[in-house]
Design a protein around this motif. Structure first.
Motif, PDB file in Angstrom:
ATOM      1  N   ALA A  87       6.952   0.526  -7.941  1.00  0.00           N
ATOM      2  CA  ALA A  87       7.406  -0.861  -7.928  1.00  0.00           C
ATOM      3  C   ALA A  87       8.286  -1.103  -6.699  1.00  0.00           C
ATOM      4  O   ALA A  87       8.217  -2.161  -6.068  1.00  0.00           O
ATOM      5  CB  ALA A  87       8.171  -1.176  -9.211  1.00  0.00           C
ATOM      6  N   GLU A  88       9.082  -0.130  -6.340  1.00  0.00           N
ATOM      7  CA  GLU A  88       9.948  -0.248  -5.159  1.00  0.00           C
ATOM      8  C   GLU A  88       9.105  -0.352  -3.890  1.00  0.00           C
ATOM      9  O   GLU A  88       9.407  -1.149  -2.995  1.00  0.00           O
ATOM     10  CB  GLU A  88      10.872   0.964  -5.077  1.00  0.00           C
ATOM     11  N   ASP A  89       8.012   0.415  -3.821  1.00  0.00           N
ATOM     12  CA  ASP A  89       7.117   0.341  -2.667  1.00  0.00           C
ATOM     13  C   ASP A  89       6.483  -1.037  -2.552  1.00  0.00           C
ATOM     14  O   ASP A  89       6.371  -1.592  -1.453  1.00  0.00           O
ATOM     15  CB  ASP A  89       6.004   1.393  -2.772  1.00  0.00           C
ATOM     16  N   SER A  90       6.058  -1.587  -3.679  1.00  0.00           N
ATOM     17  CA  SER A  90       5.422  -2.901  -3.627  1.00  0.00           C
ATOM     18  C   SER A  90       6.422  -3.965  -3.194  1.00  0.00           C
ATOM     19  O   SER A  90       6.077  -4.880  -2.451  1.00  0.00           O
ATOM     20  CB  SER A  90       4.787  -3.259  -4.976  1.00  0.00           C
ATOM     21  N   GLU A  91       7.663  -3.838  -3.608  1.00  0.00           N
ATOM     22  CA  GLU A  91       8.691  -4.772  -3.159  1.00  0.00           C
ATOM     23  C   GLU A  91       8.920  -4.623  -1.654  1.00  0.00           C
ATOM     24  O   GLU A  91       9.027  -5.617  -0.924  1.00  0.00           O
ATOM     25  CB  GLU A  91       9.999  -4.527  -3.915  1.00  0.00           C
ATOM     26  N   THR A  92       8.957  -3.402  -1.172  1.00  0.00           N
ATOM     27  CA  THR A  92       9.130  -3.139   0.260  1.00  0.00           C
ATOM     28  C   THR A  92       7.973  -3.753   1.042  1.00  0.00           C
ATOM     29  O   THR A  92       8.186  -4.429   2.053  1.00  0.00           O
ATOM     30  CB  THR A  92       9.203  -1.617   0.521  1.00  0.00           C
ATOM     31  N   LEU A  93       6.754  -3.530   0.578  1.00  0.00           N
ATOM     32  CA  LEU A  93       5.583  -4.077   1.264  1.00  0.00           C
ATOM     33  C   LEU A  93       5.610  -5.604   1.269  1.00  0.00           C
ATOM     34  O   LEU A  93       5.279  -6.240   2.272  1.00  0.00           O
ATOM     35  CB  LEU A  93       4.299  -3.565   0.618  1.00  0.00           C
TER      36      LEU A  93
ATOM     37  N   LEU B  97      -1.503  -4.070  -8.441  1.00  0.00           N
ATOM     38  CA  LEU B  97      -1.241  -3.567  -7.096  1.00  0.00           C
ATOM     39  C   LEU B  97      -2.536  -3.384  -6.301  1.00  0.00           C
ATOM     40  O   LEU B  97      -2.564  -3.624  -5.092  1.00  0.00           O
ATOM     41  CB  LEU B  97      -0.458  -2.253  -7.158  1.00  0.00           C
ATOM     42  N   LYS B  98      -3.607  -2.987  -6.988  1.00  0.00           N
ATOM     43  CA  LYS B  98      -4.894  -2.870  -6.299  1.00  0.00           C
ATOM     44  C   LYS B  98      -5.350  -4.239  -5.798  1.00  0.00           C
ATOM     45  O   LYS B  98      -5.838  -4.365  -4.678  1.00  0.00           O
ATOM     46  CB  LYS B  98      -5.954  -2.276  -7.231  1.00  0.00           C
ATOM     47  N   GLY B  99      -5.188  -5.246  -6.633  1.00  0.00           N
ATOM     48  CA  GLY B  99      -5.542  -6.609  -6.220  1.00  0.00           C
ATOM     49  C   GLY B  99      -4.695  -7.064  -5.044  1.00  0.00           C
ATOM     50  O   GLY B  99      -5.210  -7.651  -4.080  1.00  0.00           O
ATOM     51  N   ASP B 100      -3.395  -6.803  -5.106  1.00  0.00           N
ATOM     52  CA  ASP B 100      -2.503  -7.154  -3.996  1.00  0.00           C
ATOM     53  C   ASP B 100      -2.913  -6.415  -2.734  1.00  0.00           C
ATOM     54  O   ASP B 100      -2.914  -6.990  -1.641  1.00  0.00           O
ATOM     55  CB  ASP B 100      -1.042  -6.815  -4.333  1.00  0.00           C
ATOM     56  N   ASN B 101      -3.250  -5.144  -2.880  1.00  0.00           N
ATOM     57  CA  ASN B 101      -3.654  -4.329  -1.733  1.00  0.00           C
ATOM     58  C   ASN B 101      -4.917  -4.902  -1.083  1.00  0.00           C
ATOM     59  O   ASN B 101      -4.993  -5.019   0.141  1.00  0.00           O
ATOM     60  CB  ASN B 101      -3.870  -2.884  -2.160  1.00  0.00           C
ATOM     61  N   GLU B 102      -5.889  -5.265  -1.896  1.00  0.00           N
ATOM     62  CA  GLU B 102      -7.123  -5.837  -1.363  1.00  0.00           C
ATOM     63  C   GLU B 102      -6.847  -7.143  -0.632  1.00  0.00           C
ATOM     64  O   GLU B 102      -7.368  -7.382   0.457  1.00  0.00           O
ATOM     65  CB  GLU B 102      -8.137  -6.055  -2.486  1.00  0.00           C
ATOM     66  N   ARG B 103      -5.999  -7.983  -1.230  1.00  0.00           N
ATOM     67  CA  ARG B 103      -5.654  -9.261  -0.610  1.00  0.00           C
ATOM     68  C   ARG B 103      -4.939  -9.027   0.715  1.00  0.00           C
ATOM     69  O   ARG B 103      -5.239  -9.664   1.723  1.00  0.00           O
ATOM     70  CB  ARG B 103      -4.760 -10.080  -1.556  1.00  0.00           C
ATOM     71  N   LEU B 104      -4.005  -8.076   0.733  1.00  0.00           N
ATOM     72  CA  LEU B 104      -3.251  -7.788   1.955  1.00  0.00           C
ATOM     73  C   LEU B 104      -4.153  -7.201   3.033  1.00  0.00           C
ATOM     74  O   LEU B 104      -3.989  -7.507   4.219  1.00  0.00           O
ATOM     75  CB  LEU B 104      -2.089  -6.840   1.647  1.00  0.00           C
ATOM     76  N   GLN B 105      -5.108  -6.378   2.634  1.00  0.00           N
ATOM     77  CA  GLN B 105      -6.040  -5.829   3.622  1.00  0.00           C
ATOM     78  C   GLN B 105      -6.892  -6.936   4.233  1.00  0.00           C
ATOM     79  O   GLN B 105      -7.157  -6.940   5.429  1.00  0.00           O
ATOM     80  CB  GLN B 105      -6.919  -4.759   2.980  1.00  0.00           C
TER      81      GLN B 105
END
Length: 138
Positions: A114-120, A49-57
């Motif tokens: 996990a639900e938050d990551s799916e929402t995002l 999720l940290k990696g996904d967050n960095e990519r999304l940022q």
């Protein structure tokens, strides 16, 4: 009862207690092992999720840069009609995306589930589809 019989009963009780304690220790070791496995799984999820967050940022930053570039380009256009159309288009995009922006703001970035990551993911998917429909090349 004589002393030997009492000692024998005492040793038998001690032996039984030791067996019970061994079983308890084995059960606790199994529980500990399962908890460690669960924690390792959670750590992997957090790292992902940290990696996904960095990519999304990073993607967000790129989109903001492109939006700023578009605003600057729109501001340089001499035609008032084109400017009005651009503003209208941006307003339409804002209306389409504002609901999803509000959903995104509700997510607690420090306690992602996990639900938050799916929402995002769904928010970003919808956002990019909307931007593509609006003519933005990604």
């Amino acid at each position: 009862m004589n002393e030997n019989e009492l000692n024998t009963l005492g040793f038998k009780a001690a032996k039984d207690t030791i067996q019970v304690l061994k079983g308890t220790v084995e059960s606790l070791q199994l529980n500990l092992s399962q908890e460690r496995d669960a924690n390792e799984g959670l750590q992997l999820t957090i790292e992902s999720l940290k990696g996904d967050n960095e990519r999304l940022q990073e993607e967000n930053f790129q989109l903001q840069s492109e939006l700023q570039s578009l605003k600057e380009t729109a501001g340089k256009e001499p035609s008032a009609e084109k400017t009005d159309n651009s503003k209208a288009s941006l307003q339409e995009l804002a209306q389409k995306l504002s609901f999803y922006y509000q959903d995104m703001k509700k997510v607690d970035a420090k306690n992602l589930t996990a639900e938050d990551s799916e929402t995002l993911y769904n928010i970003l998917d919808y956002t990019f589809k909307t931007l593509k429909k609006a003519g933005l090349k990604l």
